[in-house]
Design a protein around this motif. Structure first.
Motif, PDB file in Angstrom:
ATOM      1  N   UNK A   1      -6.935  14.434 -69.435  1.00 57.53           N
ATOM      2  CA  UNK A   1      -7.403  15.613 -70.233  1.00 57.53           C
ATOM      3  C   UNK A   1      -8.808  16.232 -69.505  1.00 57.53           C
ATOM      4  N   UNK A   2      -8.559  17.802 -69.237  1.00 59.28           N
ATOM      5  CA  UNK A   2      -9.562  18.434 -68.835  1.00 59.28           C
ATOM      6  C   UNK A   2      -9.578  19.633 -69.378  1.00 59.28           C
TER       7      UNK A   2
ATOM      8  N   UNK B   1       5.633  11.584 -80.724  1.00 59.34           N
ATOM      9  CA  UNK B   1       4.325  11.734 -80.630  1.00 59.34           C
ATOM     10  C   UNK B   1       3.625  12.206 -79.352  1.00 59.34           C
ATOM     11  N   UNK B   2       4.567  12.496 -78.348  1.00 58.07           N
ATOM     12  CA  UNK B   2       3.900  13.028 -77.270  1.00 58.07           C
ATOM     13  C   UNK B   2       4.481  14.121 -76.511  1.00 58.07           C
ATOM     14  N   UNK B   3       5.174  15.061 -77.562  1.00 56.39           N
ATOM     15  CA  UNK B   3       5.565  16.358 -77.149  1.00 56.39           C
ATOM     16  C   UNK B   3       4.577  17.614 -77.650  1.00 56.39           C
ATOM     17  N   UNK B   4       3.619  17.274 -78.084  1.00 58.87           N
ATOM     18  CA  UNK B   4       2.626  18.507 -78.213  1.00 58.87           C
ATOM     19  C   UNK B   4       1.931  18.496 -77.056  1.00 58.87           C
ATOM     20  N   UNK B   5       1.994  19.468 -76.190  1.00 56.44           N
ATOM     21  CA  UNK B   5       1.571  19.372 -74.713  1.00 56.44           C
ATOM     22  C   UNK B   5       0.039  19.975 -74.850  1.00 56.44           C
TER      23      UNK B   5
ATOM     24  N   UNK C   1      -5.833  17.316 -84.844  1.00 50.98           N
ATOM     25  CA  UNK C   1      -5.294  18.663 -84.149  1.00 50.98           C
ATOM     26  C   UNK C   1      -6.781  19.259 -84.200  1.00 50.98           C
ATOM     27  N   UNK C   2      -7.399  19.410 -85.201  1.00 48.76           N
ATOM     28  CA  UNK C   2      -8.725  20.201 -85.317  1.00 48.76           C
ATOM     29  C   UNK C   2      -9.872  19.694 -84.390  1.00 48.76           C
TER      30      UNK C   2
ATOM     31  N   UNK D   1      -3.158  17.877 -74.751  1.00 53.35           N
ATOM     32  CA  UNK D   1      -3.400  17.156 -75.830  1.00 53.35           C
ATOM     33  C   UNK D   1      -2.831  15.515 -75.593  1.00 53.35           C
ATOM     34  N   UNK D   2      -3.628  14.499 -75.921  1.00 55.53           N
ATOM     35  CA  UNK D   2      -3.290  13.053 -75.806  1.00 55.53           C
ATOM     36  C   UNK D   2      -2.080  12.818 -76.641  1.00 55.53           C
ATOM     37  N   UNK D   3      -1.232  12.139 -76.396  1.00 56.95           N
ATOM     38  CA  UNK D   3      -0.287  11.513 -77.092  1.00 56.95           C
ATOM     39  C   UNK D   3      -0.811  10.934 -78.631  1.00 56.95           C
ATOM     40  N   UNK D   4      -0.023  11.149 -79.722  1.00 55.34           N
ATOM     41  CA  UNK D   4      -0.668  10.794 -80.961  1.00 55.34           C
ATOM     42  C   UNK D   4      -0.307  11.324 -82.328  1.00 55.34           C
TER      43      UNK D   4
END
Ligand code: NAG
Ligand code: NAG
Ligand code: NAG
Ligand code: NAG
Ligand code: NAG
Ligand code: NAG
Ligand code: NAG
Ligand code: ZN
Length: 314
Positions: A1-2, A78-82, A188-189, A204-207
């Motif tokens: 993540x950067x 849980x890993x599709x929100x990129x 998310x927030x 975003x990290x998976x989760x």
């Protein structure tokens, strides 16, 4: 993540595409570029006849039994929100490929591309786009989907009256004085502090999954109408689905949106009131009333016929 400033031209083009191919400047916060000016912008359909959002008058919503449940493909992933982006007008989350919806009386499957949010100013100043019987909500989440046959080409989709399918979810304050709930929304927030300025984004990290964010909503109960994008170019290309149940999020998390992200750089205002006002009315449909109330209607009709018959005899 950067943390990356959104300077790449390719990324800008992507944003422009998903915004509905808008290249002109528009905003919510300055009179010179807000709602009133949208209809006069080049190429917009913002003064068209099937504009969104609308007030949903529940008493005049027509029952239609074709409004079957949807199938939500991969919404539990849980890993599709990129990545999560501050666009300067909203907070938007892009999905990896593989998320899709079908059913719901749509003409074909639609690929899910992104979701973004509309809000007011804290949980007390409401910022939903749609209203129900005149009632607004603190926030509204929109999942944008594109007909699968267009292979995510939104330029093609906005030229088709049903090229896009938008799913609208109202967000309400969770009862009690809970904080940091639900966990999916806390996560998310937590990214908001990483995207305080326009153009910022983080991977975003998976989760968390979409199912996690849509917690508590019975997704078989919804309103349907044909409308438009609620941002320029306001293309009249959207099959709208507005769910009856709301997502319940604790007040502290709702408040973060209007206290964290800004419309431009660190000396610009906070992003608040990111919604378009109610437009004209379109015909709204919904699922027929449940069996029990249907039989109640039958009964009273039966009684009416009976009393008419009796009236005749008497
Ligand atoms: C986001 O910000 C938090 C502190 O606010 C920091 O700990 C974290 O590393 C940041 N994440 C990214 C991806 O920049
Ligand atoms: C229900 O909606 C479908 C299209 O989705 C339409 O073809 C049909 O005529 C509608 N039925 C009624 C009773 O309005
Ligand atoms: C979940 O999404 C990721 C990222 O798109 C993908 O690599 C993975 O195969 C998906 N998992 C399932 C079970 O579909
Ligand atoms: C939003 O709310 C804050 C705190 O209540 C207030 O200071 C600010 O002026 C409001 N912003 C707008 C644009 O109404
Ligand atoms: C979308 O389709 C149009 C028309 O066919 C084409 O000109 C354009 O290059 C496509 N865009 C992308 C990103 O594929
Ligand atoms: C709010 O939380 C406090 C403790 O954190 C508790 O004492 C109080 O009763 C709660 N109020 C309501 C309305 O739930
Ligand atoms: C923020 O943007 C304004 C207007 O573009 C500019 O005048 C100002 O110098 C910028 N401030 C910072 C801290 O970058
Ligand atoms: Zn929206």
């Amino acid at each position: 993540m950067e943390r990356v400033a959104l300077a790449a031209l390719a990324a800008c083009a992507l944003l422009a595409r998903v915004h509905g191919a808008s290249t002109v400047d528009w905003c919510y916060h300055r009179p010179s570029c807000s709602h009133q000016t949208w209809p006069s912008m080049a190429q917009t359909q913002c003064s068209g006849a099937r504009q969104s959002p609308i007030n949903i008058d529940t008493a005049s919503a027509k029952a239609n039994a074709s409004l079957e449940p949807f199938t939500f493909h991969n919404y539990g992933n849980t890993s599709a929100l990129k990545k999560v982006v501050n666009t300067g007008r909203t907070v938007k989350v892009y999905f990896d490929s593989g998320l899709r919806i079908s059913g719901g009386d749509l003409s074909e499957a639609y690929d899910s591309l992104q979701f973004h949010l509309h809000w007011g100013n804290g949980s007390f100043v409401h910022g939903s786009e749609h209203t129900v019987d005149g009632q607004s909500y603190p926030m509204e989440l929109h999942i944008v989907n594109c007909k699968s046959s267009y292979e995510k080409n939104t330029t093609l989709a906005v030229a088709d009256p049903s090229g896009l399918a938008a799913l609208g979810f109202f967000i309400e304050v969770m009862p009690g004085n809970e904080t940091g709930k639900p966990e999916s929304w806390r996560i998310l927030t937590s990214y908001l502090t990483n995207i305080t300025n326009a153009g910022d984004f983080v991977l975003m990290k998976p989760g968390i999954s979409l199912d996690d964010l849509l917690v508590g909503v019975d997704r078989t109960k919804y309103y349907r109408y044909h409308g438009s994008l609620t941002t320029p170019n306001c293309n009249e290309a959207v099959v709208w689905t507005v769910f009856k149940d709301s997502i319940k999020v604790s007040k502290d998390l709702i408040d973060l949106f209007s206290k964290t992200v800004r419309v431009s750089n660190s000396s610009s205002p906070f992003m608040v009131n990111t919604y378009r006002n109610i437009q004209g009315a379109q015909e709204v449909t919904t699922q027929p009333a449940s069996r029990s109330s249907t039989s109640a209607a039958c009964c009273s009709l039966g009684l009416m016929v009976l009393s008419l018959a009796l009236g005749k005899i008497w």
